[in-house]
Design an enzyme around this catalytic site. Structure first.
Site, PDB file in Angstrom:
ATOM      1  N   TYR A 141       0.824  -1.211   0.000  1.00 48.26           N
ATOM      2  CA  TYR A 141       0.000   0.000   0.000  1.00 48.26           C
ATOM      3  C   TYR A 141       0.858   1.261   0.000  1.00 48.26           C
ATOM      4  O   TYR A 141       0.435   2.306  -0.483  1.00 48.26           O
ATOM      5  CB  TYR A 141      -0.892   0.039   1.242  1.00 48.26           C
ATOM      6  CG  TYR A 141      -2.223  -0.669   1.125  1.00 48.26           C
ATOM      7  CD1 TYR A 141      -2.295  -2.012   0.773  1.00 48.26           C
ATOM      8  CD2 TYR A 141      -3.411   0.005   1.384  1.00 48.26           C
ATOM      9  CE1 TYR A 141      -3.512  -2.658   0.688  1.00 48.26           C
ATOM     10  CE2 TYR A 141      -4.630  -0.632   1.313  1.00 48.26           C
ATOM     11  CZ  TYR A 141      -4.680  -1.961   0.963  1.00 48.26           C
ATOM     12  OH  TYR A 141      -5.880  -2.595   0.887  1.00 48.26           O
ATOM     13  N   LYS A 186       2.967 -15.171   2.242  1.00 47.54           N
ATOM     14  CA  LYS A 186       3.120 -15.899   0.973  1.00 47.54           C
ATOM     15  C   LYS A 186       4.610 -16.190   0.824  1.00 47.54           C
ATOM     16  O   LYS A 186       5.275 -15.764  -0.133  1.00 47.54           O
ATOM     17  CB  LYS A 186       2.552 -15.045  -0.178  1.00 47.54           C
ATOM     18  CG  LYS A 186       2.492 -15.733  -1.530  1.00 47.54           C
ATOM     19  CD  LYS A 186       1.462 -16.845  -1.634  1.00 47.54           C
ATOM     20  CE  LYS A 186       1.583 -17.553  -2.972  1.00 47.54           C
ATOM     21  NZ  LYS A 186       0.765 -18.788  -3.045  1.00 47.54           N
ATOM     22  N   ASP A 219      -3.113 -18.175   0.450  1.00 50.61           N
ATOM     23  CA  ASP A 219      -4.113 -18.849  -0.390  1.00 50.61           C
ATOM     24  C   ASP A 219      -4.809 -19.957   0.382  1.00 50.61           C
ATOM     25  O   ASP A 219      -6.032 -20.087   0.355  1.00 50.61           O
ATOM     26  CB  ASP A 219      -3.505 -19.341  -1.717  1.00 50.61           C
ATOM     27  CG  ASP A 219      -2.188 -20.081  -1.545  1.00 50.61           C
ATOM     28  OD1 ASP A 219      -1.658 -20.118  -0.421  1.00 50.61           O
ATOM     29  OD2 ASP A 219      -1.688 -20.633  -2.548  1.00 50.61           O
ATOM     30  N   ASP A 243      -6.441  -6.931   4.321  1.00 48.42           N
ATOM     31  CA  ASP A 243      -7.573  -6.269   3.668  1.00 48.42           C
ATOM     32  C   ASP A 243      -8.482  -7.326   3.039  1.00 48.42           C
ATOM     33  O   ASP A 243      -9.700  -7.327   3.238  1.00 48.42           O
ATOM     34  CB  ASP A 243      -7.042  -5.303   2.601  1.00 48.42           C
ATOM     35  CG  ASP A 243      -8.170  -4.601   1.869  1.00 48.42           C
ATOM     36  OD1 ASP A 243      -9.101  -4.129   2.547  1.00 48.42           O
ATOM     37  OD2 ASP A 243      -8.125  -4.536   0.625  1.00 48.42           O
ATOM     38  N   ASP A 247     -12.389  -8.941   4.553  1.00 43.79           N
ATOM     39  CA  ASP A 247     -13.654  -8.909   3.798  1.00 43.79           C
ATOM     40  C   ASP A 247     -14.217 -10.324   3.657  1.00 43.79           C
ATOM     41  O   ASP A 247     -15.422 -10.544   3.796  1.00 43.79           O
ATOM     42  CB  ASP A 247     -13.441  -8.338   2.385  1.00 43.79           C
ATOM     43  CG  ASP A 247     -13.633  -6.826   2.327  1.00 43.79           C
ATOM     44  OD1 ASP A 247     -13.332  -6.167   3.341  1.00 43.79           O
ATOM     45  OD2 ASP A 247     -14.087  -6.317   1.287  1.00 43.79           O
TER      46      ASP A 247
HETATM   47  C1  IPM Z   1     -10.349  -0.979   4.200  1.00 43.65           C
HETATM   48  C2  IPM Z   1     -10.571  -0.369   2.838  1.00 43.65           C
HETATM   49  C3  IPM Z   1      -9.385   0.490   2.460  1.00 43.65           C
HETATM   50  C4  IPM Z   1      -8.159  -0.398   2.418  1.00 43.65           C
HETATM   51  C5  IPM Z   1      -9.540   1.267   1.152  1.00 43.65           C
HETATM   52  C6  IPM Z   1     -10.776   2.125   1.140  1.00 43.65           C
HETATM   53  C7  IPM Z   1      -8.317   2.091   0.845  1.00 43.65           C
HETATM   54  O1  IPM Z   1     -10.818  -1.349   1.891  1.00 43.65           O
HETATM   55  O2  IPM Z   1     -10.224  -0.224   5.172  1.00 43.65           O
HETATM   56  O3  IPM Z   1     -10.306  -2.196   4.308  1.00 43.65           O
HETATM   57  O4  IPM Z   1      -7.894  -1.056   1.393  1.00 43.65           O
HETATM   58  O5  IPM Z   1      -7.447  -0.457   3.416  1.00 43.65           O
HETATM   59 MN    MN Z   2     -10.948  -3.356   2.719  1.00 41.20          MN
END
Ligand code: IPM
Ligand code: MN
Length: 348
Positions: A141, A186, A219, A243, A247
């Protein structure tokens, strides 16, 4: 007690869920005789529109001098053109780096009455309770970026110090829990992952010998999160893997709209739901406010107001048990963001 809280509502559903947090904190202030001084500041797309800058100086200064920061969400189709030089996400990344909040803590709990909200079989979800500890201010990032005519690069970089300090955070959490740590990398492909694995192994052996440490490749971890989610206690990983995996993990809970997070460093704390700005439902008043309200609970706990944090968490748990669910959790529901917030405020 008196606290200053910088509120950064942002874009999309951000302002709607931010309003819920303000109401819940006001209810807590009244019940426990505190004063929360909350003011709004610009970040993301709305900041670009107003000032040309996704993170105006005024916002940085307000965050740095506040006791804590709440952030709603940033981004949206209006600012999404990949050729744009200025993007909402830059504001969030700069904020994380300015506040030096290198550890992002994303707890995952499955509420017992929401087993059916997840597409996974309910028996897989029994005893699922883990925390993702995501490194937040390093890795791909933040490495050097280059976009040429025929190629582009994103550098991924980690120093020993960066890995050690996030490992310490994960170990401290593991010590308060089941003392099991899964470090995700990884290492079969990436040099940064090989460094990560070496540092984590050495650091845990030297400082936390009681912790049972395992390493997983990202993975296969992604697969195991779905196949056997109850296996995990504390998951430690780098910025991008964290990240993605967080999710994925939110599917276990039934909705992204339930997952809270805190981002901590040596100074200020930043608290935000893990979901994005959800432009598809923005402005309709139907966003799930619980992830934001639970982030506010994490904020209260971090401010050492643990009874207050308990009150917020119990109110959300009760509202969920009472079936006060927005559309993301029950497609037939007519419950609005305001209805769900009212339920929590009343329970407090
Ligand atoms: C999160 C979001 C952010 C990230 C984006 C909006 C930059 O997806 O906080 O998880 O990737 O960190
Ligand atoms: Mn995110």
């Amino acid at each position: 007690m008196k606290f200053t809280i910088a509120c950064l509502p942002g874009d999309g559903i951000g302002p709607e869920v931010s309003e819920s947090v303000v109401r819940v904190l006001n209810a807590i202030a009244e019940k426990f005789s505190h004063q929360f001084e909350m003011s709004d500041y610009l970040i993301g797309g709305c900041a670009i529109d107003a000032t040309g800058n996704p993170l105006p100086e005024e916002t940085i200064n307000a965050c740095k001098s506040a006791d804590a920061v709440f952030l709603g969400a940033i981004g949206g189709p209006k600012w999404d053109d990949p050729n744009n030089k200025v993007r909402p996400e830059q504001g969030l990344l700069k904020l994380r780096s300015e506040l030096n909040v290198f550890s992002n803590i994303r707890p995952l709990t499955v509420f017992p009455t929401l087993l059916d909200a997840s597409p996974l079989k309910p028996e897989l979800l029994k005893n699922v309770d883990f925390i993702v500890v995501r490194e937040l201010t390093g890795g791909i990032y933040f490495g050097a970026k280059h976009k040429g005519k025929d190629f582009a690069t994103d550098e991924c970089r980690y120093s020993v110090r960066e890995v050690e300090r996030i490992t310490k955070v994960a170990c401290e959490l593991a010590m308060q829990r089941d003392k099991r740590l899964t470090s995700v990398d990884k290492a079969n492909v990436l040099e940064t992952s090989r460094l990560w694995r070496d540092v984590v192994t050495g650091y845990v052996a030297e400082n936390y010998p009681e912790i049972q440490l395992e390493h997983q490749l990202v993975d296969s971890c992604a697969m195991k999160l779905i196949q056997e989610p109850a296996h995990f206690d504390v998951i430690l990983t780098e910025n991008m893997f964290g990240d993605i995996l967080s999710d994925e993990a939110s599917v276990l809970a039934g909705s992204m709209g339930l997952l809270a997070s805190s981002s901590l460093g040596d100074g200020c704390g930043l608290f935000e739901p893990i979901h994005g700005s959800a432009p598809d439902i923005a402005g309709q008043g139907i966003a799930n406010p619980y992830a934001s309200i639970l982030s506010a609970a994490m904020m209260l706990r971090w401010l050492k107001l643990s009874n207050e944090a308990d009150a917020v968490e119990q109110a959300v748990q009760q509202a969920i048990a009472d079936g006060v669910l927005t559309r993301d959790l029950n497609s037939d529901s007519q419950v609005s963001t305001v209805d769900a917030t009212n339920a929590v405020v009343e329970l407090i």
